[in-house]
Scaffold this motif. Structure first.
Motif, PDB file in Angstrom:
ATOM      1  N   THR A 148       0.830  -1.217   0.000  1.00  0.00           N
ATOM      2  CA  THR A 148       0.000   0.000   0.000  1.00  0.00           C
ATOM      3  C   THR A 148       0.859   1.259   0.000  1.00  0.00           C
ATOM      4  OG1 THR A 148      -0.219   0.027   2.417  1.00  0.00           O
ATOM      5  CG2 THR A 148      -1.900  -1.166   1.167  1.00  0.00           C
ATOM      6  N   VAL A 180       5.955  12.126   0.713  1.00  0.00           N
ATOM      7  CA  VAL A 180       4.905  11.084   0.776  1.00  0.00           C
ATOM      8  C   VAL A 180       4.118  11.129   2.091  1.00  0.00           C
ATOM      9  CG1 VAL A 180       6.487   9.225   1.529  1.00  0.00           C
ATOM     10  CG2 VAL A 180       4.365   8.647   0.372  1.00  0.00           C
ATOM     11  N   ILE A 230      -2.908  -1.221   8.131  1.00  0.00           N
ATOM     12  CA  ILE A 230      -3.661  -2.341   7.548  1.00  0.00           C
ATOM     13  C   ILE A 230      -4.441  -3.101   8.629  1.00  0.00           C
ATOM     14  CG2 ILE A 230      -3.527  -4.403   6.081  1.00  0.00           C
ATOM     15  CD1 ILE A 230      -2.682  -1.626   4.807  1.00  0.00           C
TER      16      ILE A 230
HETATM   17  O1  CDP Z   1       9.043   1.011   2.517  1.00  0.00           O
HETATM   18  P1  CDP Z   1       8.810   1.998   3.609  1.00  0.00           P
HETATM   19  O2  CDP Z   1       8.335   1.353   4.867  1.00  0.00           O
HETATM   20  O3  CDP Z   1       9.909   2.950   3.821  1.00  0.00           O
HETATM   21  O4  CDP Z   1       7.621   2.950   3.145  1.00  0.00           O
HETATM   22  P2  CDP Z   1       6.324   2.574   2.330  1.00  0.00           P
HETATM   23  O5  CDP Z   1       5.641   1.386   2.890  1.00  0.00           O
HETATM   24  O6  CDP Z   1       6.655   2.581   0.887  1.00  0.00           O
HETATM   25  O7  CDP Z   1       5.388   3.836   2.651  1.00  0.00           O
HETATM   26  C1  CDP Z   1       5.759   5.138   2.262  1.00  0.00           C
HETATM   27  C2  CDP Z   1       4.911   6.126   3.021  1.00  0.00           C
HETATM   28  O8  CDP Z   1       3.541   5.947   2.655  1.00  0.00           O
HETATM   29  C3  CDP Z   1       4.939   6.029   4.532  1.00  0.00           C
HETATM   30  O9  CDP Z   1       6.012   6.752   5.087  1.00  0.00           O
HETATM   31  C4  CDP Z   1       3.587   6.591   4.910  1.00  0.00           C
HETATM   32  O10 CDP Z   1       3.621   8.001   4.946  1.00  0.00           O
HETATM   33  C5  CDP Z   1       2.694   6.197   3.759  1.00  0.00           C
HETATM   34  N1  CDP Z   1       1.857   5.015   4.020  1.00  0.00           N
HETATM   35  C6  CDP Z   1       0.718   5.185   4.774  1.00  0.00           C
HETATM   36  O11 CDP Z   1       0.464   6.277   5.267  1.00  0.00           O
HETATM   37  N2  CDP Z   1      -0.147   4.150   4.957  1.00  0.00           N
HETATM   38  C7  CDP Z   1       0.117   2.951   4.437  1.00  0.00           C
HETATM   39  N3  CDP Z   1      -0.762   1.953   4.615  1.00  0.00           N
HETATM   40  C8  CDP Z   1       1.295   2.739   3.698  1.00  0.00           C
HETATM   41  C9  CDP Z   1       2.169   3.798   3.520  1.00  0.00           C
END
Ligand code: CDP
Length: 203
Positions: free
Chosen positions: A35, A94, A128
């Motif tokens: 996501t 982001v 999630i």
């Molecule tokens: O891979 P990483 O954990 O660094 O980040 P990502 O899963 O690609 O998510 C990027 C950004 O999206 C996060 O820092 C959140 O700001 C946002 N995000 C969110 O708000 N809610 C989610 N379910 C997934 C990501």
């Protein structure tokens, strides 16, 4: 009708979500929905269009109108955005885009539709287990030490990761939280197979 099998994997940046999600999905014969890539894709579209990420109305329209394709490659209206998703520009904005309630509502709806279409899946993100699939069969919240998370992030500067963690944990809508019924798993010194076995044992 039985509910589709959903494995929810949440946690901060660098906690091992993507690696663990892929391995669990392979064992269960399910697909993975990342996501974060959807929030990143909307951010990338805003940057391309020269839209200020703080302009909630404009970003929301972009999110609603985006014809997103999420999988190995991430596309919008046929344009491949994959290579833009982990750039500094996207890392820097982001979390701002992800804090817009209407953007979250739009993407959460699509995440639920994806799972319905795919007959379940391993879904990784921040909210999630807490918001998107509160009835998931298993909820996992991954953590790892600061040093280990910084090491795994590789190219992204530690300050950028810290800033995202702060914004993601502090926002009012769907902040990064441990769902009350989630299994918290510290992946710092754990082999991937070992982590996967433990998650499968909870199913
Ligand atoms: O891979 P990483 O954990 O660094 O980040 P990502 O899963 O690609 O998510 C990027 C950004 O999206 C996060 O820092 C959140 O700001 C946002 N995000 C969110 O708000 N809610 C989610 N379910 C997934 C990501």
């Amino acid at each position: 009708m039985t509910e589709p099998l959903v494995v929810a994997i949440d946690g901060p940046a660098g906690s091992g979500k993507s690696t663990v999600a892929r391995a669990v999905a392979a064992r269960l014969g399910l697909e993975v929905l990342d996501t974060g890539s959807m929030y990143r894709a909307v951010t990338s579209l805003a940057i391309r269009a020269g839209v200020d990420p703080h302009d909630t109305d404009k970003v929301t329209i972009l999110a609603r109108e985006a014809d997103l394709g999420v999988g190995e490659r991430v596309t919008a209206g046929g344009v491949d955005l994959t290579d833009t998703l982990r750039t500094d520009a996207v890392n820097d904005t982001v979390s701002v885009v992800a804090s817009i309630p209407a953007v979250r509502r739009e993407l959460v709806e699509r995440q639920r539709a994806w799972v319905a279409e795919h007959g379940g899946g391993v879904v990784e993100g921040r909210d999630i287990g807490s918001v998107v699939f509160p009835r998931a069969a298993v909820k996992v919240y991954l953590t790892a030490s600061h040093t280990e998370r910084a090491r795994r992030r590789g190219e992204e500067a530690p300050e950028s990761v810290a800033r995202r963690d702060l914004l993601d944990g502090g926002r009012t809508v769907s902040p990064l939280v441990v769902a009350s019924d989630a299994h918290v798993l510290d992946t710092t010194d754990r082999a991937i197979d070992d982590v996967v076995e433990e998650i499968l044992s909870w199913l």
